[in-house]
Write a protein that holds these residues in place. Sequence first.
Motif, short mmCIF file in Angstrom:
data_model
loop_
_atom_site.label_atom_id
_atom_site.label_comp_id
_atom_site.label_asym_id
_atom_site.label_seq_id
_atom_site.Cartn_x
_atom_site.Cartn_y
_atom_site.Cartn_z
N ALA A 266 43.85 3.41 -19.14
CA ALA A 266 44.99 3.99 -19.12
C ALA A 266 45.49 5.04 -20.26
O ALA A 266 45.77 6.04 -19.84
N ALA A 267 44.84 4.67 -21.31
CA ALA A 267 45.18 5.62 -22.27
C ALA A 267 44.60 6.99 -22.26
O ALA A 267 44.99 7.84 -23.07
N ALA A 268 43.36 7.04 -21.56
CA ALA A 268 42.62 8.07 -21.34
C ALA A 268 43.06 9.10 -20.30
O ALA A 268 42.68 10.16 -20.05
N ILE A 269 44.25 8.61 -19.52
CA ILE A 269 44.88 9.53 -18.40
C ILE A 269 45.72 10.48 -18.97
O ILE A 269 45.29 11.88 -18.70
N PRO A 270 46.66 10.34 -19.58
CA PRO A 270 47.37 11.34 -20.45
C PRO A 270 46.47 11.42 -21.79
O PRO A 270 46.07 10.52 -22.38
N THR A 271 46.45 12.77 -22.48
CA THR A 271 46.96 13.96 -21.70
C THR A 271 45.95 14.80 -21.07
O THR A 271 46.64 15.78 -20.19
N THR A 272 44.83 14.42 -21.07
CA THR A 272 43.65 15.09 -20.41
C THR A 272 43.90 15.36 -19.00
O THR A 272 43.57 16.36 -18.50
N TYR A 273 44.14 14.23 -18.29
CA TYR A 273 44.25 14.41 -16.64
C TYR A 273 45.67 15.13 -16.27
O TYR A 273 45.62 15.79 -15.32
N LEU A 274 46.72 14.73 -16.96
CA LEU A 274 47.84 15.59 -16.99
C LEU A 274 47.57 17.16 -16.93
O LEU A 274 47.95 17.98 -16.20
N THR A 275 46.99 17.43 -18.14
CA THR A 275 46.69 18.86 -18.43
C THR A 275 45.81 19.53 -17.21
O THR A 275 46.15 20.46 -16.99
N GLY A 276 44.77 18.66 -16.68
CA GLY A 276 43.97 19.28 -15.89
C GLY A 276 44.78 19.45 -14.60
O GLY A 276 44.53 20.32 -13.83
N TYR A 277 45.34 18.42 -14.31
CA TYR A 277 46.13 18.39 -12.88
C TYR A 277 47.03 19.64 -12.97
O TYR A 277 47.20 20.35 -11.83
N GLN A 278 47.95 19.73 -14.05
CA GLN A 278 48.86 20.81 -14.18
C GLN A 278 48.18 22.35 -14.40
O GLN A 278 48.98 23.22 -13.65
N GLY B 5 33.70 24.31 -20.97
CA GLY B 5 33.90 23.02 -21.77
C GLY B 5 34.08 21.92 -21.16
O GLY B 5 34.66 20.84 -21.16
N ALA B 6 33.29 21.76 -19.91
CA ALA B 6 33.33 20.67 -19.05
C ALA B 6 32.91 19.23 -19.30
O ALA B 6 33.22 18.29 -18.47
N SER B 7 32.29 19.16 -20.46
CA SER B 7 31.92 17.63 -20.90
C SER B 7 32.81 17.03 -21.92
O SER B 7 32.64 16.09 -22.37
N GLY B 8 33.91 17.83 -22.40
CA GLY B 8 34.98 17.36 -23.39
C GLY B 8 35.79 16.44 -22.44
O GLY B 8 35.89 16.21 -21.33
N GLY B 9 36.97 16.05 -23.14
CA GLY B 9 37.89 15.29 -22.76
C GLY B 9 38.72 16.06 -21.44
O GLY B 9 38.94 15.30 -20.44
N CYS B 10 39.25 17.01 -21.75
CA CYS B 10 39.92 18.05 -20.80
C CYS B 10 38.98 18.50 -19.66
O CYS B 10 39.43 18.40 -18.64
N GLY B 11 37.77 18.68 -20.18
CA GLY B 11 36.71 19.08 -19.21
C GLY B 11 36.43 18.43 -18.25
O GLY B 11 36.31 18.43 -16.91
N THR B 12 36.20 17.09 -18.84
CA THR B 12 35.45 15.91 -17.71
C THR B 12 36.95 15.66 -16.85
O THR B 12 36.59 15.48 -15.49
N ALA B 13 38.12 15.64 -17.34
CA ALA B 13 39.29 15.23 -16.40
C ALA B 13 39.25 16.50 -15.35
O ALA B 13 39.73 16.20 -14.37
N GLY B 14 39.39 17.57 -15.89
CA GLY B 14 39.35 18.88 -14.95
C GLY B 14 38.28 18.58 -13.79
O GLY B 14 38.64 19.11 -12.77
N VAL B 15 37.32 18.47 -14.08
CA VAL B 15 36.08 18.32 -12.89
C VAL B 15 36.60 16.96 -12.07
O VAL B 15 36.33 17.09 -10.66
N HIS B 16 36.91 16.18 -12.69
CA HIS B 16 37.38 14.81 -11.70
C HIS B 16 38.63 15.41 -10.78
O HIS B 16 38.71 15.00 -9.52
N ILE B 17 39.48 16.16 -11.25
CA ILE B 17 40.85 16.38 -10.73
C ILE B 17 40.45 17.46 -9.81
O ILE B 17 40.87 17.01 -8.19
N ALA B 18 39.46 18.32 -9.92
CA ALA B 18 39.32 19.42 -9.09
C ALA B 18 38.33 18.70 -7.88
O ALA B 18 38.86 18.90 -6.53
N LYS B 19 37.66 17.74 -8.20
CA LYS B 19 36.73 17.18 -7.25
C LYS B 19 37.69 16.18 -6.22
O LYS B 19 37.63 16.25 -4.90
#
Length: 213
Positions: free
Chosen positions: A16-28, A45-59
């Motif tokens: 759960a600690a990995a959800i914010p801030t990266t997934y919030l960032t990608g979502y917003q 930067g798709a392999s970093g923390g925000c990048g991986t979250a961005g790919v997940h959210i987009a998918k």
Amino acid sequence: AKKVAKIPDSLLFHEAAAIPTTYLTGYQVLQSNGFKSDDKLLIIGASGGCGTAGVHIAKALNAKEIVGVCSGKNVNFVKNLGATTVINYENQNIAEVFGEDYFDFIYDAIGGANTADIKKVLKPDGMFVTIAPSASTFARLVVKMQKPKWRTLITNHSKQDLEAILQLKEESGFEPVIETELPFSASGLEEGFNRLKSKRTKGKIIVRVIAED
């Protein structure tokens, strides 16, 4: 209460600690800036923390085309996250691969993107959003003079958005990518910050404050 959400039973605390801030960032980045599922999306930067979250959210938002940019050693990793195409920045040029005016939406998840290259591959009416702006771009944010299609996002910690992300996770089945867990100690924190500054992390770095039962 407006900034937190209940951790579902399916998530451990460190996950759960990995959800914010990266997934919030990608979502917003996507939801607050007009992203549509039929947009051609580029994530730098798709392999970093925000990048991986961005790919997940987009998918999870049913994006039809997700192009990730990363180093050669992480190409397969980003592909497995859900990217439809992956560009190895070490030996590939985005404009040469896709041509000019190709992308509808570009998410710079690491900073330092070449402005000239971005403008070349972004459609004239496309959207560029960064979370690590240049000094001039950040100044525009501060004085509330951002360009309509060239924006900086500062993450807003929102219970509503967290709950939306957890719902997307439940529906799509993505799992937060955790590169390593470090102890809450001087050496652990130093190592964590050094890893972050290297810009070579894959996914999130978690600091474990207390041990789980």
